[in-house]
Design a protein around this motif. Sequence first.
Motif, PDB file in Angstrom:
ATOM      1  N   LEU A  20       0.862  -1.191   0.000  1.00 45.01           N
ATOM      2  CA  LEU A  20       0.000   0.000   0.000  1.00 45.01           C
ATOM      3  C   LEU A  20       0.894   1.236   0.000  1.00 45.01           C
ATOM      4  O   LEU A  20       1.874   1.290   0.749  1.00 45.01           O
ATOM      5  N   PRO A  21       0.592   2.230  -0.833  1.00 44.22           N
ATOM      6  CA  PRO A  21       1.441   3.416  -0.904  1.00 44.22           C
ATOM      7  C   PRO A  21       1.294   4.275   0.350  1.00 44.22           C
ATOM      8  O   PRO A  21       0.315   4.136   1.088  1.00 44.22           O
ATOM      9  N   PRO A  22       2.237   5.169   0.591  1.00 44.34           N
ATOM     10  CA  PRO A  22       2.087   6.116   1.705  1.00 44.34           C
ATOM     11  C   PRO A  22       0.806   6.937   1.535  1.00 44.34           C
ATOM     12  O   PRO A  22       0.303   7.105   0.417  1.00 44.34           O
ATOM     13  N   LEU A  23       0.299   7.452   2.635  1.00 40.67           N
ATOM     14  CA  LEU A  23      -0.988   8.160   2.589  1.00 40.67           C
ATOM     15  C   LEU A  23      -0.960   9.352   1.639  1.00 40.67           C
ATOM     16  O   LEU A  23      -1.928   9.588   0.907  1.00 40.67           O
ATOM     17  N   LYS A  24       0.140  10.097   1.628  1.00 45.91           N
ATOM     18  CA  LYS A  24       0.231  11.264   0.744  1.00 45.91           C
ATOM     19  C   LYS A  24       0.087  10.841  -0.710  1.00 45.91           C
ATOM     20  O   LYS A  24      -0.634  11.467  -1.497  1.00 45.91           O
ATOM     21  N   VAL A  91      -7.923   5.355   5.612  1.00 45.61           N
ATOM     22  CA  VAL A  91      -6.563   4.899   5.929  1.00 45.61           C
ATOM     23  C   VAL A  91      -6.477   3.405   5.608  1.00 45.61           C
ATOM     24  O   VAL A  91      -6.721   2.567   6.480  1.00 45.61           O
ATOM     25  N   PRO A  92      -6.159   3.040   4.381  1.00 51.69           N
ATOM     26  CA  PRO A  92      -6.161   1.625   3.984  1.00 51.69           C
ATOM     27  C   PRO A  92      -5.135   0.778   4.726  1.00 51.69           C
ATOM     28  O   PRO A  92      -5.258  -0.438   4.778  1.00 51.69           O
ATOM     29  N   HIS A  93      -4.131   1.428   5.323  1.00 51.09           N
ATOM     30  CA  HIS A  93      -3.103   0.685   6.049  1.00 51.09           C
ATOM     31  C   HIS A  93      -3.653   0.009   7.307  1.00 51.09           C
ATOM     32  O   HIS A  93      -3.034  -0.926   7.824  1.00 51.09           O
ATOM     33  N   GLY A 261       0.581   0.855  -5.881  1.00 50.11           N
ATOM     34  CA  GLY A 261      -0.174  -0.118  -5.098  1.00 50.11           C
ATOM     35  C   GLY A 261      -1.572  -0.388  -5.596  1.00 50.11           C
ATOM     36  O   GLY A 261      -2.487  -0.634  -4.811  1.00 50.11           O
ATOM     37  N   GLU A 262      -1.764  -0.349  -6.892  1.00 51.32           N
ATOM     38  CA  GLU A 262      -3.116  -0.456  -7.447  1.00 51.32           C
ATOM     39  C   GLU A 262      -3.887  -1.698  -7.022  1.00 51.32           C
ATOM     40  O   GLU A 262      -5.045  -1.589  -6.620  1.00 51.32           O
TER      41      GLU A 262
END
Length: 311
Positions: A20-24, A91-93, A261-262
Amino acid sequence: MNVTEESISPAEAFDCRNYLPPLKLYYAEYIIPLSLSLAVGCIVWLWVTFVFVKVIKLIRRQTEKGQVMVLIIANTVYFTVVTFNVAALLVPHVAVVCDIVPFVAFCWCILVFFRYLKESVGGDSTIMGLYESKALDPPKVCPCFRFIYDRKRQLRAIRFGILQLPVYNSVVASIQLLIFSYDKDLFFDAFYIILPFIITSIVFYVGSSVSFIKTVAPLYPDNPIFKRFFLLQLVLIITKPQIIVLELIYNLSTFECTLAGEPKVYINIIKQLVILLEIAAVTICSYKFYTGQDPAAAGEKTGVNNTGYEA
């Protein structure tokens, strides 16, 4: 150079399937699907909140005082699930945490409601009296109990099947959260190891609850609490088995990896939206159930004086 290229070097190794990419970067790359999904999520959240408040008022007005808190706790499960779904979109993390916590909350809600259900039909003593008088037949639904010929043991087996759901899954959830906080890769590797035990617990619970309902409900055809129990069980299907199936399909599929991170991002958005829409549908049924009761009987509170006791 776009945001993706600036944030992550192409040479950097990463786990494509679970990345998963960073939130930004997440907010920059997925602004349109995220905005649309959050709009749907907020609408569903507002609807569920409205229904939750409305149902609490109806419960206070229609239910015996000693049973009010039990029904309120049982009905919080809808609000809890959609709140964590919206959080998982933002927040997908923490989506894993947002999958686990609502399921554990549901397990305890279902136990609280089962105790209410049991008391509404007279409690253990009444149920055992019906067994001994042969007014009730032994459960015929779950094969787990067909080898138990003693009726008292059948009832104990049913009770155990329902009681084990919150206790067992709380322990498993605690272990999962500890693993996830320590090593996320280890958590996903352990997914298939823990999965059979979770499925076994759910199957045992479903067999137990269906056995109890199929055995007792025909004696109280006018008692509405069995419909409420059915609605609550729908949440079980939504919050855990469906997530397990979606995760299995995702893990068994192949995707083209991207640094944004698609695959993981889109499966999270789809999963949360599906659950949100399904909870909205279940909540509509719950709302109609509580608001559609006979106005003539509205003044008579249900609970310890309902048809279960009068039978």
